[in-house]
Write a protein that holds these residues in place. Structure first.
Motif, short mmCIF file in Angstrom:
data_model
loop_
_atom_site.label_atom_id
_atom_site.label_comp_id
_atom_site.label_asym_id
_atom_site.label_seq_id
_atom_site.Cartn_x
_atom_site.Cartn_y
_atom_site.Cartn_z
N ARG A 1 16.03 11.40 9.62
CA ARG A 1 16.70 11.14 8.35
C ARG A 1 16.68 9.66 7.96
N GLY A 2 15.91 8.87 8.66
CA GLY A 2 15.84 7.45 8.35
C GLY A 2 15.15 7.18 7.03
N SER A 3 15.11 5.93 6.68
CA SER A 3 14.51 5.52 5.42
C SER A 3 13.04 5.89 5.38
N ARG A 4 12.60 6.37 4.25
CA ARG A 4 11.19 6.73 4.07
C ARG A 4 10.40 5.56 3.50
N ARG A 5 11.06 4.48 3.17
CA ARG A 5 10.38 3.34 2.57
C ARG A 5 9.43 2.68 3.55
N ARG A 6 8.39 2.16 2.99
CA ARG A 6 7.44 1.40 3.81
C ARG A 6 7.87 -0.06 3.78
N PRO A 7 7.50 -0.80 4.77
CA PRO A 7 7.89 -2.22 4.78
C PRO A 7 7.39 -2.93 3.53
N THR A 8 8.32 -3.58 2.82
CA THR A 8 7.94 -4.22 1.56
C THR A 8 7.19 -5.52 1.78
N ALA A 9 7.44 -6.20 2.90
CA ALA A 9 6.79 -7.49 3.13
C ALA A 9 5.27 -7.34 3.17
N ASP A 10 4.79 -6.30 3.84
CA ASP A 10 3.34 -6.07 3.94
C ASP A 10 2.75 -5.77 2.56
N ARG A 11 3.44 -4.94 1.79
CA ARG A 11 2.93 -4.59 0.46
C ARG A 11 2.92 -5.82 -0.45
N THR A 12 4.01 -6.57 -0.38
CA THR A 12 4.11 -7.75 -1.24
C THR A 12 3.00 -8.75 -0.92
N ALA A 13 2.77 -8.97 0.37
CA ALA A 13 1.73 -9.92 0.77
C ALA A 13 0.35 -9.43 0.33
N ALA A 14 0.08 -8.13 0.48
CA ALA A 14 -1.22 -7.59 0.09
C ALA A 14 -1.44 -7.69 -1.42
N VAL A 15 -0.39 -7.38 -2.19
CA VAL A 15 -0.50 -7.45 -3.65
C VAL A 15 -0.63 -8.90 -4.10
N ALA A 16 0.09 -9.82 -3.42
CA ALA A 16 -0.02 -11.24 -3.77
C ALA A 16 -1.45 -11.74 -3.56
N ALA A 17 -2.09 -11.28 -2.48
CA ALA A 17 -3.48 -11.67 -2.22
C ALA A 17 -4.40 -11.10 -3.29
N GLU A 18 -4.14 -9.86 -3.71
CA GLU A 18 -4.96 -9.25 -4.77
C GLU A 18 -4.78 -9.98 -6.09
N ARG B 1 -1.55 3.77 -4.87
CA ARG B 1 -1.89 3.31 -3.52
C ARG B 1 -0.72 3.42 -2.56
N TYR B 2 0.47 3.02 -3.01
CA TYR B 2 1.63 3.00 -2.12
C TYR B 2 2.53 4.22 -2.27
N GLU B 3 2.10 5.17 -3.13
CA GLU B 3 2.86 6.41 -3.34
C GLU B 3 4.30 6.11 -3.73
N VAL B 4 4.43 5.30 -4.76
CA VAL B 4 5.76 4.92 -5.28
C VAL B 4 5.78 5.18 -6.79
#
Length: 196
Positions: A138-155, A175-178
């Motif tokens: 029942r834990g959070s289904r969210r993916r780590p935001t730091a990794d996504r933010t860094a990847a999008v910042a590089a893009e 891509r991130y299913e959000v």
């Protein structure tokens, strides 16, 4: 559980068999009745009693025992059915309401399922059984935001330097299913983060 083919009574039915009102039964007979006749296992709201046991007690005879051996026609509550199937009682009620399993029968204002129906449901493939009772996921289904933010910042940096594809809200959402709103937040956070 209501054993196969056994008639049952709630407290109103017990009082009617005794020939008195419920309030009179409660005042005069309830203590002796409760000591001699136990409610059926799993019954609550209302408590149910085996009619043969009630009749024996009211006529002064020894109270017969209930059958102990499980039978496919025994009637089970949602909780007991869930225990057989391996899911919660709410999953049983939801599956019955949506037609995924036997709808059960109504008795004394609540739903009951046969043991055979519960065992048939338990034999279904796991992907159709709903949430497993006692699941720990029942834990959070969210993916780590730091990794996504860094990847999008590089893009974004690559797109600004004309070295990559443009970054779109729809592309990030897929891509991130959000949701698109979450994709907008990821892009906004990436724009605020220091670029390399």
């Amino acid at each position: 559980m209501i054993p196969r083919g056994r008639p049952t009574l709630d407290i109103d039915g017990v009082a009617a068999r005794a020939g008195v009102s419920v309030s009179t039964f409660g005042r005069r007979h309830r203590a002796a009745f409760a000591a001699a006749v136990k409610p059926l296992p799993g019954s609550k709201r209302p408590l149910l009693y085996d009619a043969a046991q009630v009749d024996a007690h009211l006529s002064g005879k020894p109270v017969p025992t209930l059958p102990k051996k499980p039978h496919p026609d025994d009637l089970l509550t949602d909780t007991e059915t869930g225990a057989v199937v391996g899911v919660s009682a709410s999953t049983i009620r939801a599956d019955a309401a949506t037609g995924r399993m036997d709808p059960g029968i109504e008795r004394h204002g609540r739903r009951w399922w046969t043991r055979a129906a519960a065992e048939a449901e338990a034999a279904r493939p796991p992907e159709y059984k709903g949430r497993t009772s006692g699941a720990k996921d029942r834990g959070s289904r969210r993916r780590p935001t730091a990794d996504r933010t860094a990847a999008v910042a590089a893009e974004l940096a690559a797109a600004d330097a004309d070295q990559g594809e443009p970054v779109t809200v729809y592309g990030i959402a897929v891509r991130y299913e959000v949701s698109t709103r979450t994709a907008e937040r990821i892009i906004a956070e990436a724009r605020r983060s220091p670029r390399q």
